[in-house]
Design an enzyme around this catalytic site. Structure first.
Site, short mmCIF file in Angstrom:
data_model
loop_
_atom_site.label_atom_id
_atom_site.label_comp_id
_atom_site.label_asym_id
_atom_site.label_seq_id
_atom_site.Cartn_x
_atom_site.Cartn_y
_atom_site.Cartn_z
N ASP A 93 -4.62 -1.78 -1.66
CA ASP A 93 -3.34 -2.00 -0.99
C ASP A 93 -3.47 -1.64 0.49
O ASP A 93 -4.59 -1.46 0.97
CB ASP A 93 -2.31 -1.11 -1.72
CG ASP A 93 -0.92 -1.69 -1.68
OD1 ASP A 93 -0.63 -2.48 -0.77
OD2 ASP A 93 -0.11 -1.34 -2.56
N ASP A 100 6.40 -7.98 -3.07
CA ASP A 100 6.33 -7.47 -4.44
C ASP A 100 7.36 -8.13 -5.35
O ASP A 100 8.52 -8.30 -4.97
CB ASP A 100 6.66 -5.96 -4.46
CG ASP A 100 5.59 -5.13 -3.79
OD1 ASP A 100 4.63 -5.70 -3.25
OD2 ASP A 100 5.75 -3.89 -3.81
#
Ligand code: GLA
Length: 407
Positions: free
Chosen positions: A157, A219
């Protein structure tokens, strides 16, 4: 002489540091903790749902015992919040000892004993998105540590790496270090999503050389609206995204939320069908211990999984849009075979009539057969040039078709 010439050609075409792990020939399948279990680290108050080795072991048990593993779901993936709050004396990452008493190595052994694979999470930058120690200054050491533990997939990430311009350097460095471990570790990169967010042009050729799968967009959340907006993004960007997908490389629209709190059965079928058409990773984020049979059956539908796992690995395209109805088509590996979704993003069941030749296939003429995958209805002997395909698409739903020639 001949051998070294071949080697030079290979290095020349892929670059010496390109990802070289032979993985993700079809979109990876498995389970990923984040969307459902988030950063719940309170094992005292919520022992069943906190991020702990017990959670991953229980999901592994369910994958095996409830048919998911047999259907192809093989990765059990840890997301954020697994680490201790600091590195050890040798600068190595280690798991929070209270929540992961066996350590990641012990958990990996358990997962492997079930015939499954373990995925782990880190971030580029000094901290993970939730503020845990991350890999920015320790890429090589962390790649080695993950390999020593027996990790099979890594999601890297990057939300705390504020200079997003550095990602096109940092991610390929990690690729190099992962390659150097000699352990095949599927690499999932969040890099393009962060570049997109920062308005930096994305070099997808570079991304595909360095990552097996990559996040492109925001997301997913547990809502239908979130699924709709993701589908919309992939439609808008399809001319960029379709060419970069293929065996070894897939765009990742994020997790399946089937069996969570928000999607109806129709909506769940729609997400499953669309993720298959998009050649998306099928990483469920749900509670396999409590999921109800109707959602489990959607996740285990063999025909839909076959479309997702088609060997050609082609991402489908939106070929038609009229009001709330969209038609998406994905060419399959078998010659002249296609999978098509007729997707209804609206709130009313809709009767749809589409000329067969407008379904996004590439025949010139001839007779074709259409199989409705969810409803198991056959439409044999349709004339490609002259017939019209008619069906009803449920509100917030999808009709999934397998189209092939009659020979
Ligand atoms: C980012 C990622 C998510 C998840 C969280 C964890 O938001 O995009 O998928 O990994 O971080 O903190």
């Amino acid at each position: 002489m001949w051998a070294s010439a071949v080697l030079l050609v290979l290095l020349g075409s892929f670059g010496a540091n390109a990802l070289d792990n032979g993985l993700a020939r079809t979109p990876p399948m498995g389970w990923l903790a984040w969307e459902r279990f988030r950063c719940n680290v309170n094992c005292t108050a919520d022992p069943k749902n906190c991020v702990s080795e017990k959670l991953f072991m229980e999901m592994a048990d369910r994958l095996v015992e409830d048919g998911y593993k047999d259907a192809g779901y093989e990765y059990v993936n840890i997301d954020d919040c697994w680490m201790a709050k600091q590195r050890d004396a040798n600068n190595k990452l280690y798991a929070d000892p209270e929540r992961f008493p066996s350590g990641i190595k012990g958990l990996a052994d358990y997962i492997h004993s079930k015939g499954l694979k373990l995925g782990i999470y880190t971030a580029y930058g000094n901290f993970t998105c939730q503020g845990y120690p991350a890999s920015g200054m320790h890429l090589e050491l962390d790649a080695q540590t993950f390999a020593e533990w027996g990790v099979d997939m890594l999601k890297m990430d990057g939300c705390k790496q504020m200079d997003r311009h550095t990602m096109k350097k940092g991610y390929p460095q990690m690729t190099k270090y992962l390659n150097a471990t000699g352990r095949p570790i599927l690499f999932s990169c969040s890099w393009p999503d962060y570049e997109r967010g920062a308005g930096i042009p994305i070099n997808y050729t570079l991304v595909a050389e360095n990552c097996n799968i990559w996040r492109n967009y925001v997301d997913i959340q547990d809502s239908w609206q979130s699924v709709l907006s993701i589908i919309d993004y992939y439609a808008k960007e399809q001319d960029t995204l379709v060419p970069v997908a293929g065996p070894g490389n897939f765009n990742d629209p994020d997790m399946l939320i089937i069996g969570d709190f928000s999607l109806s059965v129709e909506q769940a079928k729609a997400q499953m069908a669309m993720w298959a058409i998009l050649a998306a990773p099928l990483l469920m984020s749900n509670d396999l211990r409590t999921i109800t049979p109707e959602y489990r059956d959607i996740l285990l539908n063999k025909d839909v999984i076959a479309i997702s796992q088609d060997n050609a690995g082609i991402m489908g395209k939106r070929v038609l849009q009229k009001g709330k109805i969209q038609v998406w088509t994905k060419p399959l590996a078998a010659v002249f075979q296609y999978a098509t979704t007729i997707f209804n993003g609206g709130n009313a069941p809709t009767n749809v009539s589409i000329p067969v030749r407008d379904l996004g296939t590439n025949y010139d003429t001839g007779t074709i057969h259409i199989h409705d995958v969810w409803r198991q209805i056959e439409y044999p002997n349709l004339n490609y040039l002259y017939d019209v395909f008619s069906t009803t698409v449920n509100s917030n739903g999808v009709v999934l078709l397998h189209i092939f020639p009659v020979v």
